[in-house]
Design an enzyme around this catalytic site. Structure first.
Site, PDB file in Angstrom:
ATOM      1  N   GLY A 171     -22.870 -64.583 -17.102  1.00  0.00           N
ATOM      2  CA  GLY A 171     -21.972 -65.647 -16.681  1.00  0.00           C
ATOM      3  C   GLY A 171     -22.158 -66.865 -17.577  1.00  0.00           C
ATOM      4  N   GLY A 406     -13.989 -69.904 -55.661  1.00  0.00           N
ATOM      5  CA  GLY A 406     -14.347 -70.781 -54.539  1.00  0.00           C
ATOM      6  C   GLY A 406     -15.789 -70.592 -54.122  1.00  0.00           C
TER       7      GLY A 406
HETATM    8  C1  HXC Z   1     -28.677 -65.082  -5.810  1.00  0.00           C
HETATM    9  C2  HXC Z   1     -29.418 -63.195  -6.843  1.00  0.00           C
HETATM   10  C3  HXC Z   1     -28.530 -63.410  -7.929  1.00  0.00           C
HETATM   11  C4  HXC Z   1     -27.696 -64.553  -7.878  1.00  0.00           C
HETATM   12  C5  HXC Z   1     -29.648 -61.616  -8.305  1.00  0.00           C
HETATM   13  N1  HXC Z   1     -30.072 -62.079  -7.114  1.00  0.00           N
HETATM   14  N2  HXC Z   1     -28.691 -62.408  -8.811  1.00  0.00           N
HETATM   15  N3  HXC Z   1     -29.481 -64.033  -5.796  1.00  0.00           N
HETATM   16  N4  HXC Z   1     -27.810 -65.365  -6.819  1.00  0.00           N
HETATM   17  N5  HXC Z   1     -26.832 -64.844  -8.878  1.00  0.00           N
HETATM   18  C6  HXC Z   1     -31.097 -61.504  -6.265  1.00  0.00           C
HETATM   19  C7  HXC Z   1     -30.642 -60.207  -5.618  1.00  0.00           C
HETATM   20  O1  HXC Z   1     -29.916 -60.469  -4.443  1.00  0.00           O
HETATM   21  C8  HXC Z   1     -31.965 -59.543  -5.312  1.00  0.00           C
HETATM   22  O2  HXC Z   1     -32.513 -60.122  -4.164  1.00  0.00           O
HETATM   23  C9  HXC Z   1     -32.832 -59.988  -6.484  1.00  0.00           C
HETATM   24  O3  HXC Z   1     -32.198 -61.138  -7.042  1.00  0.00           O
HETATM   25  C10 HXC Z   1     -32.934 -58.946  -7.563  1.00  0.00           C
HETATM   26  O4  HXC Z   1     -31.613 -58.528  -7.897  1.00  0.00           O
HETATM   27  P1  HXC Z   1     -31.203 -57.001  -7.961  1.00  0.00           P
HETATM   28  O5  HXC Z   1     -29.736 -56.947  -7.963  1.00  0.00           O
HETATM   29  O6  HXC Z   1     -31.932 -56.200  -6.927  1.00  0.00           O
HETATM   30  O7  HXC Z   1     -31.802 -56.602  -9.387  1.00  0.00           O
HETATM   31  P2  HXC Z   1     -31.205 -55.643 -10.468  1.00  0.00           P
HETATM   32  O8  HXC Z   1     -30.763 -54.349  -9.834  1.00  0.00           O
HETATM   33  O9  HXC Z   1     -32.234 -55.575 -11.558  1.00  0.00           O
HETATM   34  O10 HXC Z   1     -29.889 -56.374 -11.026  1.00  0.00           O
HETATM   35  C11 HXC Z   1     -30.005 -57.621 -11.624  1.00  0.00           C
HETATM   36  C12 HXC Z   1     -28.613 -58.238 -11.888  1.00  0.00           C
HETATM   37  C13 HXC Z   1     -27.809 -58.266 -10.552  1.00  0.00           C
HETATM   38  C14 HXC Z   1     -27.875 -57.381 -12.935  1.00  0.00           C
HETATM   39  C15 HXC Z   1     -28.843 -59.629 -12.473  1.00  0.00           C
HETATM   40  O11 HXC Z   1     -28.618 -58.866  -9.536  1.00  0.00           O
HETATM   41  C16 HXC Z   1     -26.554 -59.043 -10.671  1.00  0.00           C
HETATM   42  O12 HXC Z   1     -25.543 -58.507 -11.166  1.00  0.00           O
HETATM   43  N6  HXC Z   1     -26.571 -60.307 -10.242  1.00  0.00           N
HETATM   44  C17 HXC Z   1     -25.403 -61.159 -10.353  1.00  0.00           C
HETATM   45  C18 HXC Z   1     -25.185 -61.500 -11.796  1.00  0.00           C
HETATM   46  C19 HXC Z   1     -24.030 -62.435 -12.005  1.00  0.00           C
HETATM   47  O13 HXC Z   1     -22.848 -62.038 -11.900  1.00  0.00           O
HETATM   48  N7  HXC Z   1     -24.328 -63.687 -12.252  1.00  0.00           N
HETATM   49  C20 HXC Z   1     -23.318 -64.643 -12.578  1.00  0.00           C
HETATM   50  C21 HXC Z   1     -23.291 -65.634 -11.478  1.00  0.00           C
HETATM   51  S1  HXC Z   1     -22.066 -66.790 -11.956  1.00  0.00           S
HETATM   52  P3  HXC Z   1     -33.305 -59.257  -3.090  1.00  0.00           P
HETATM   53  O14 HXC Z   1     -33.781 -60.240  -2.103  1.00  0.00           O
HETATM   54  O15 HXC Z   1     -32.342 -58.268  -2.553  1.00  0.00           O
HETATM   55  O16 HXC Z   1     -34.403 -58.602  -3.864  1.00  0.00           O
HETATM   56  C22 HXC Z   1     -22.851 -67.797 -13.046  1.00  0.00           C
HETATM   57  C23 HXC Z   1     -21.976 -68.910 -13.485  1.00  0.00           C
HETATM   58  C24 HXC Z   1     -22.761 -70.023 -14.049  1.00  0.00           C
HETATM   59  O17 HXC Z   1     -23.950 -67.664 -13.399  1.00  0.00           O
HETATM   60  C25 HXC Z   1     -21.761 -71.043 -14.421  1.00  0.00           C
HETATM   61  C26 HXC Z   1     -22.279 -71.954 -15.451  1.00  0.00           C
HETATM   62  C27 HXC Z   1     -21.119 -72.569 -16.194  1.00  0.00           C
END
Ligand code: HXC
Length: 516
Positions: A171, A406
């Protein structure tokens, strides 16, 4: 509370922070081939030098299941330490705590070390391993990223900013690394993308793995985002330490000089055999760089991206120098869009941090054709001209063989204010290559000749004798010296000794408008 109790309480709180997400999550982290946030800091920093800051900070969120949720250190370890005895500020995201996701307190810890690094004038190193903006904290998480991006921008050109990707970086989170100076990644375990595979599938119906979308392989060869990639976390962190050895702590310092362990005037006879006499033959320019550099050592950056231009750091006379070199070993060393981006960004980094730049020229010119024209070679190619023209650090240029059109001008020519232009006797400086030039100027004569091929050969010889050498440029003073290759190292060392104190000012302005 008695003193014993209060100490026990402090220890318990500190131990809880150090334990992060707990044993099971640490095992899971190790199971993926990744180190923990603290193990990484141990490898990055000198032993025992880490001082933690904000260890007891945590979130105050209550929504979406966050009320009372334990989050030791709020998922990030922050502080400062030393690398080879020199101060650096660090943050290391802890994936074992809420997936290293960034909430309000997590961001505040990061911005606090960024502020200190900027005030003190020391490099910032961020280790990323995070699920991105913490979903439960909504706009507070987004605000956190905004505060980080703002500081990345303010710190740009003031302190070196290095990001190490050691897990997901998804993201908008990718923009902090992109705003910094150098990105390192680890093979197989690090990923950077704007949207992950699931979103790509939903929006575009494309099946792609995380590795194919934004793994280290893609970013080191296709996007050029990764400056270096390690096989595991330990190797990656070792490379970060190596890079820091070339950099000053801030823009007001000179880069760190080391005692010379090589002879300052070692003769570089090997250049006779490395550089082929036949101008049509390629060679690996990294060999030329190593032949000249102290201890034959060269720390290359982006080695698998835009390989027709080689960049990186070396030392000459103990002094760090930035190297920019056309590489005739790949696509004949032609300048194209990717090389323009690669070279210009590096020159600007060196210029911001007082690191002299040595440029090796051997290029047939800018890449022709519809692909490059339509993708914007004009605006991208302009960046090289801009970067060299505005650079005020000492600039030395070595024309090894071809410097055409160039590209002759762009590759740190005298006309863009290079301080010293050296040419080897094999240098060819002209508006274009001999064959193309003869076919433009003598098209009619060649067509009417009894033996057109023979006539072209004669004209090419005449052109070579007249233009394809360094002597016309030397007679005008555009080349300062034509040097025997064996003396090249000594000449460049001498250049640094003479020009090390160079001071130059640009016209007063708020800032220029760099082509993009
Ligand atoms: C809250 C999160 C989280 C998030 C992961 N976790 N991402 N909690 N906010 N963004 C938590 C999970 O719920 C989980 O908690 C623990 O972290 C581990 O994650 P898993 O999914 O079990 O791990 P894994 O299978 O290794 O996958 C990791 C991952 C996946 C690929 C990063 O978690 C994922 O796709 N997360 C979302 C990624 C994403 O789309 N981020 C973008 C957000 S928007 P528990 O308690 O169950 O263990 C963004 C915009 C920023 O960032 C803007 C700035 C301009």
């Amino acid at each position: 509370m008695a003193i014993d109790d209060s100490l026990r309480d402090l220890r318990a709180r500190t131990d809880a922070v150090v334990a992060g997400g707990g044993e099971a999550r640490v095992q899971a982290q190790h199971g993926k081939g990744k180190l923990t946030a603290r193990e990484r800091l141990d490898l990055l920093l000198d032993p025992g030098s880490f001082h933690e800051l904000g260890a007891l900070m945590t979130h105050r969120a209550v929504d979406f299941g966050m009320n009372g949720k334990e989050a030791p250190g709020d998922g990030v370890v922050t502080g400062y330490g030393t690398v080879d005895g020199r101060l650096v500020f660090v943050f290391s995201q802890d994936f074992t705590v809420l997936g290293g996701s960034l909430g309000e307190a997590h961001a505040a810890k990061i911005t606090a070390v960024m502020d200190r690094a900027l005030k003190v004038g020391a490099p910032l190193i961020g280790i990323n391993d995070s699920g991105g903006a913490r979903i439960q904290e909504g706009v507070d998480a987004l605000k956190g990223y905004g505060e980080i991006f703002y500081r990345n921008t303010m710190a740009s050109g003031v302190i070196p900013q290095i990001t190490v990707i050691m897990g997901p970086c998804a993201g908008g989170a990718v923009y902090s690394p992109a705003l910094g100076d150098f990105i390192f990644m680890t093979e197989r375990t690090s990923f950077m993308f704007i949207t992950g595979p699931q979103v790509v599938k939903t929006v575009l119906s494309q099946d792609v793995s995380a590795e194919e979308l934004g793994g280290a392989g893609v970013h080191q060869s296709r996007t050029g985002l990764a400056h270096r990639v390690g096989q595991d976390d330990a190797e990656t962190l070792h490379m970060v330490r190596e890079l820091l050895g070339f950099l000053p702590a801030n823009n007001l310092e000179d880069p760190p000089v080391r005692p010379l362990t090589d002879s300052h005037d070692r003769e570089t006879h090997d250049l006779y055999s490395i550089i082929p006499q036949d101008p049509a033959k390629g060679y690996d320019v990294a060999e030329v760089i190593r032949a000249v550099a102290d201890d034959r050592s060269f720390f290359e950056l982006q080695p698998n991206f835009a390989r027709n231009l080689v960049i990186g750091f070396a030392r000459l006379d103990g002094m760090p120098v930035g190297i920019v070199a056309n590489n005739p070993g790949h696509l004949s060393g032609v300048l194209d869009i990717d090389t323009s981006d690669k070279g210009s960004r590096f020159v600007r980094f060196c210029d911001a941090f007082n690191i002299p730049v040595i440029t090796f020229v051997d290029t047939p010119g800018y890449m022709p054709g519809t692909d490059q024209e339509h993708a914007g070679i004009i605006r991208h190619g302009a960046k090289i001209l801009y970067a060299y023209s505005e650079a005020t650090v000492p600039l030395a240029t070595v024309i090894v063989r071809k410097a055409y059109g160039g590209a002759y001008i762009a590759m740190a020519s005298k006309h863009l204010r290079s301080d010293l232009v050296l040419a080897l006797p094999t240098a060819e400086i002209a508006v274009m290559g001999p064959k193309g030039a003869c076919e433009v100027v003598f098209r009619r004569e060649i067509a009417g000749a009894e033996d057109p091929e023979q006539r072209v050969e004669e004209l090419v010889k005449d052109y070579r004798d007249t233009f394809a050498n360094p002597y016309m440029a030397a007679s005008r003073g555009y080349v300062d010296e034509v040097v025997d290759p064996k003396n090249l190292r000594a000449e460049l060392v001498n250049f640094l000794r003479v020009h090390g104190s160079k001071r130059e000012k640009l016209p007063n302005k708020k800032h220029g408008v760099m082509p993009t």
